[in-house]
Design a protein around this motif. Structure first.
Motif, PDB file in Angstrom:
ATOM      1  N   ILE A 120       0.872  -1.182   0.000  1.00  0.00           N
ATOM      2  CA  ILE A 120       0.000   0.000   0.000  1.00  0.00           C
ATOM      3  C   ILE A 120       0.912   1.236   0.000  1.00  0.00           C
ATOM      4  N   PRO A 121       0.982   1.972  -1.127  1.00  0.00           N
ATOM      5  CA  PRO A 121       1.959   3.076  -1.245  1.00  0.00           C
ATOM      6  C   PRO A 121       1.901   4.099  -0.113  1.00  0.00           C
ATOM      7  N   ILE A 122       0.703   4.451   0.372  1.00  0.00           N
ATOM      8  CA  ILE A 122       0.589   5.509   1.388  1.00  0.00           C
ATOM      9  C   ILE A 122       1.281   5.122   2.695  1.00  0.00           C
ATOM     10  N   LEU A 123       1.412   3.800   2.952  1.00  0.00           N
ATOM     11  CA  LEU A 123       2.044   3.348   4.206  1.00  0.00           C
ATOM     12  C   LEU A 123       3.560   3.566   4.183  1.00  0.00           C
ATOM     13  N   ALA A 124       4.120   3.862   3.013  1.00  0.00           N
ATOM     14  CA  ALA A 124       5.554   4.180   2.934  1.00  0.00           C
ATOM     15  C   ALA A 124       5.806   5.648   3.267  1.00  0.00           C
ATOM     16  N   ASN A 125       4.721   6.412   3.457  1.00  0.00           N
ATOM     17  CA  ASN A 125       4.850   7.855   3.668  1.00  0.00           C
ATOM     18  C   ASN A 125       4.690   8.251   5.124  1.00  0.00           C
ATOM     19  N   VAL A 126       5.182   9.438   5.433  1.00  0.00           N
ATOM     20  CA  VAL A 126       4.951  10.067   6.736  1.00  0.00           C
ATOM     21  C   VAL A 126       3.991  11.233   6.497  1.00  0.00           C
ATOM     22  N   LEU A 127       3.028  11.379   7.403  1.00  0.00           N
ATOM     23  CA  LEU A 127       2.074  12.490   7.306  1.00  0.00           C
ATOM     24  C   LEU A 127       2.630  13.675   8.095  1.00  0.00           C
ATOM     25  N   ILE A 128       2.845  14.786   7.402  1.00  0.00           N
ATOM     26  CA  ILE A 128       3.361  16.005   8.045  1.00  0.00           C
ATOM     27  C   ILE A 128       2.209  16.995   8.159  1.00  0.00           C
ATOM     28  N   GLU A 129       1.922  17.419   9.392  1.00  0.00           N
ATOM     29  CA  GLU A 129       0.836  18.380   9.636  1.00  0.00           C
ATOM     30  C   GLU A 129       1.402  19.587  10.370  1.00  0.00           C
ATOM     31  N   ALA A 130       1.114  20.788   9.865  1.00  0.00           N
ATOM     32  CA  ALA A 130       1.625  22.017  10.479  1.00  0.00           C
ATOM     33  C   ALA A 130       0.465  22.914  10.885  1.00  0.00           C
ATOM     34  N   GLU A 131       0.483  23.320  12.171  1.00  0.00           N
ATOM     35  CA  GLU A 131      -0.557  24.219  12.669  1.00  0.00           C
ATOM     36  C   GLU A 131      -0.017  24.949  13.891  1.00  0.00           C
TER      37      GLU A 131
ATOM     38  N   GLY B 201       8.648  24.444  15.485  1.00  0.00           N
ATOM     39  CA  GLY B 201       9.301  25.040  14.322  1.00  0.00           C
ATOM     40  C   GLY B 201       8.581  26.323  13.933  1.00  0.00           C
ATOM     41  N   MET B 202       8.999  26.904  12.818  1.00  0.00           N
ATOM     42  CA  MET B 202       8.340  28.113  12.320  1.00  0.00           C
ATOM     43  C   MET B 202       7.344  27.704  11.242  1.00  0.00           C
ATOM     44  N   VAL B 203       6.063  27.968  11.519  1.00  0.00           N
ATOM     45  CA  VAL B 203       5.026  27.631  10.536  1.00  0.00           C
ATOM     46  C   VAL B 203       4.601  28.911   9.822  1.00  0.00           C
ATOM     47  N   GLU B 204       5.024  29.047   8.559  1.00  0.00           N
ATOM     48  CA  GLU B 204       4.622  30.217   7.763  1.00  0.00           C
ATOM     49  C   GLU B 204       3.240  30.035   7.173  1.00  0.00           C
ATOM     50  N   ARG B 205       2.976  28.779   6.754  1.00  0.00           N
ATOM     51  CA  ARG B 205       1.682  28.491   6.157  1.00  0.00           C
ATOM     52  C   ARG B 205       1.238  27.116   6.632  1.00  0.00           C
ATOM     53  N   ALA B 206       0.114  27.064   7.355  1.00  0.00           N
ATOM     54  CA  ALA B 206      -0.392  25.798   7.884  1.00  0.00           C
ATOM     55  C   ALA B 206      -0.818  24.890   6.734  1.00  0.00           C
ATOM     56  N   GLY B 207      -0.859  23.593   6.999  1.00  0.00           N
ATOM     57  CA  GLY B 207      -1.284  22.642   5.972  1.00  0.00           C
ATOM     58  C   GLY B 207      -0.798  21.249   6.314  1.00  0.00           C
ATOM     59  N   ALA B 208      -0.992  20.325   5.386  1.00  0.00           N
ATOM     60  CA  ALA B 208      -0.575  18.939   5.618  1.00  0.00           C
ATOM     61  C   ALA B 208      -0.289  18.255   4.292  1.00  0.00           C
ATOM     62  N   THR B 209       0.641  17.283   4.330  1.00  0.00           N
ATOM     63  CA  THR B 209       0.942  16.483   3.148  1.00  0.00           C
ATOM     64  C   THR B 209       1.600  15.189   3.593  1.00  0.00           C
ATOM     65  N   THR B 210       1.766  14.243   2.680  1.00  0.00           N
ATOM     66  CA  THR B 210       2.493  13.015   3.002  1.00  0.00           C
ATOM     67  C   THR B 210       3.620  12.845   2.005  1.00  0.00           C
ATOM     68  N   VAL B 211       4.760  12.305   2.510  1.00  0.00           N
ATOM     69  CA  VAL B 211       5.947  12.155   1.660  1.00  0.00           C
ATOM     70  C   VAL B 211       6.682  10.886   2.091  1.00  0.00           C
ATOM     71  N   GLY B 212       7.469  10.293   1.193  1.00  0.00           N
ATOM     72  CA  GLY B 212       8.191   9.052   1.499  1.00  0.00           C
ATOM     73  C   GLY B 212       9.064   9.194   2.735  1.00  0.00           C
ATOM     74  N   ALA B 213       8.811   8.355   3.746  1.00  0.00           N
ATOM     75  CA  ALA B 213       9.501   8.479   5.036  1.00  0.00           C
ATOM     76  C   ALA B 213      10.991   8.179   4.913  1.00  0.00           C
ATOM     77  N   HIS B 214      11.350   7.098   4.223  1.00  0.00           N
ATOM     78  CA  HIS B 214      12.765   6.721   4.148  1.00  0.00           C
ATOM     79  C   HIS B 214      13.567   7.724   3.326  1.00  0.00           C
ATOM     80  N   THR B 215      12.959   8.244   2.257  1.00  0.00           N
ATOM     81  CA  THR B 215      13.670   9.218   1.413  1.00  0.00           C
ATOM     82  C   THR B 215      13.940  10.503   2.183  1.00  0.00           C
TER      83      THR B 215
END
Length: 372
Positions: free
Chosen positions: A27-38, A59-73
């Motif tokens: 399952i491709p999404i399980l290779a990702n980490v979910l990053i959420e900024a608020e 950290g410094m959050v300039e613009r809130a939001g969320a995305t997922t990206v490959g964890a190992h990469t």
């Protein structure tokens, strides 16, 4: 989303996340980490559907939001960045790319929609208590070596944590066994843990949770239900399913009538076992212990590779006894001893042997003998 994080804080969060993520995923999404900024918090969430870890980083959050990206990469990129670098993570929400910028380095990574990321359902926890990190670390570190790796007996593939009656009142107890050796470790029962349902904490969870327990002064919040267990610090929350099965009645395995007592310097004993087992065949790795008045002879006889013998001074006053053990099991048990001396209690050459750390009754180990 647009955030800036100091490299060391990001590396710590990504190290925790990528170790939960399986290397091979259907399952491709399980290779990702979910990053959420608020607000001022950036959280990193990773899961393999059995374990979920959430790490909050300032950290410094300039613009809130969320995305997922490959964890190992992402982990590999951050690991290779110079110390002290400020790392900027940004995506515009439409391109399907996350830009990672640090100094003169610039990466553009493929993302997947955050809506696809599975979040572990919250559970109603029947029992909530807090315990010092040092106490939990001792309970799990001293028991985990005995976890079974046999998948057919899946209910032994973890550490059984429960509230029990000890010699001096109620205790928080961890037990692990693989049928050849057993570890039973006790600690004072924390407030609120009296109603703790017995749960089997999986091997992988024990390894991941161990990373939360480095700071001795930290209190770890523990929440337990019939199906899940959660360990939480102010920054990190680790939630895991527990093994669905019944742990066997371990009390029947712990011998009560062993009277032959041998006391030995634990480090000296371990070194001697290690030396003589060098010549034993890998398959059996059997070491024979021969005890008589205040002396122990460790010997190995492997017809195809040779023989070895070493004498160790011990405190032993019973009749002569010969008994054999798997060298690996002896070394692992001796390696748990924090005090100077290990106390072995024997019955006969065919019965389980009990081992304690000096006069400390809170850690008990059992090992089955071998024919030699």
């Amino acid at each position: 989303m647009k955030v800036s994080i100091e490299r060391s804080a990001l590396l710590k969060a990504m190290s925790q996340a990528q170790s939960v993520v399986e290397r091979r995923n259907t399952i491709p999404i399980l290779a990702n980490v979910l990053i959420e900024a608020e607000g001022n918090d950036i959280s990193f969430r990773a899961t393999d559907l059995d374990i979920e870890v959430v790490d909050k980083v300032s950290g410094m959050v300039e613009r809130a939001g969320a995305t997922t990206v490959g964890a190992h990469t992402l982990h590999e990129i951050v690991r290779k960045l110079p110390d002290g670098a400020m790392v900027e993570l940004s995506d515009d929400g439409t391109s399907g790319r996350l830009d990672v910028i640090a100094g003169r380095s610039n990466f553009s990574l493929a993302t997947l929609p955050r809506e696809d990321f599975p979040v572990m359902a919250t559970s109603e926890y029947a029992c909530n208590f807090a315990a010092p990190a040092a106490v939990l670390r001792r309970l799990f570190d001293k028991s985990k070596f005995a976890i079974s790796t046999e998948e057919t007996r899946y209910y032994l593939n973890g550490v059984y944590m429960h509230a029990s009656d000890g010699d001096n009142g109620k205790v928080l107890r961890c037990v692990a066994t693989d049928g050849h050796r057993l570890a039973r470790i006790d600690a004072p029962l924390p407030d609120g843990a009296a109603d703790l349902p017995g749960v089997i904490v999986p091997r992988k969870t024990v390894g991941e949770m161990r990373k939360l327990l480095e700071d001795d002064d930290m209190e770890i919040a523990v929440s337990v239900s019939e199906t899940k267990i959660r360990f939480a610090t102010p920054e990190i929350t680790l939630t895991s399913k527990v093994i669905d099965g019944s742990f066997p009645d371990y009390t029947r395995v712990i011998p009560q009538g062993n009277t032959r007592r041998m006391e030995v310097d634990a480090a000296e004993f371990a070194q001697a076992v290690d030396r003589v087992s060098t010549v034993s065949s890998e398959r059996s790795r059997a070491v024979k212990l021969t005890m008589e008045e205040d002396r122990l002879v460790l010997s190995v006889n492997a017809p195809d590779s040779g023989a070895a013998e070493e004498e160790v001074v011990v405190a032993y006053g019973d009749e002569r006894l010969e008994i054999g053990f798997n060298a690996k099991y002896l070394l692992e048990i001796a390696g748990q001893v924090d005090r100077e001396n290990a106390v072995f209690m024997f019955n006969s050459s065919g019965d389980p042997t009990l081992m304690r750390e000096g006069n400390d009754e809170s850690a008990v180990y059992v090992v089955m003998p071998m024919r030699v």
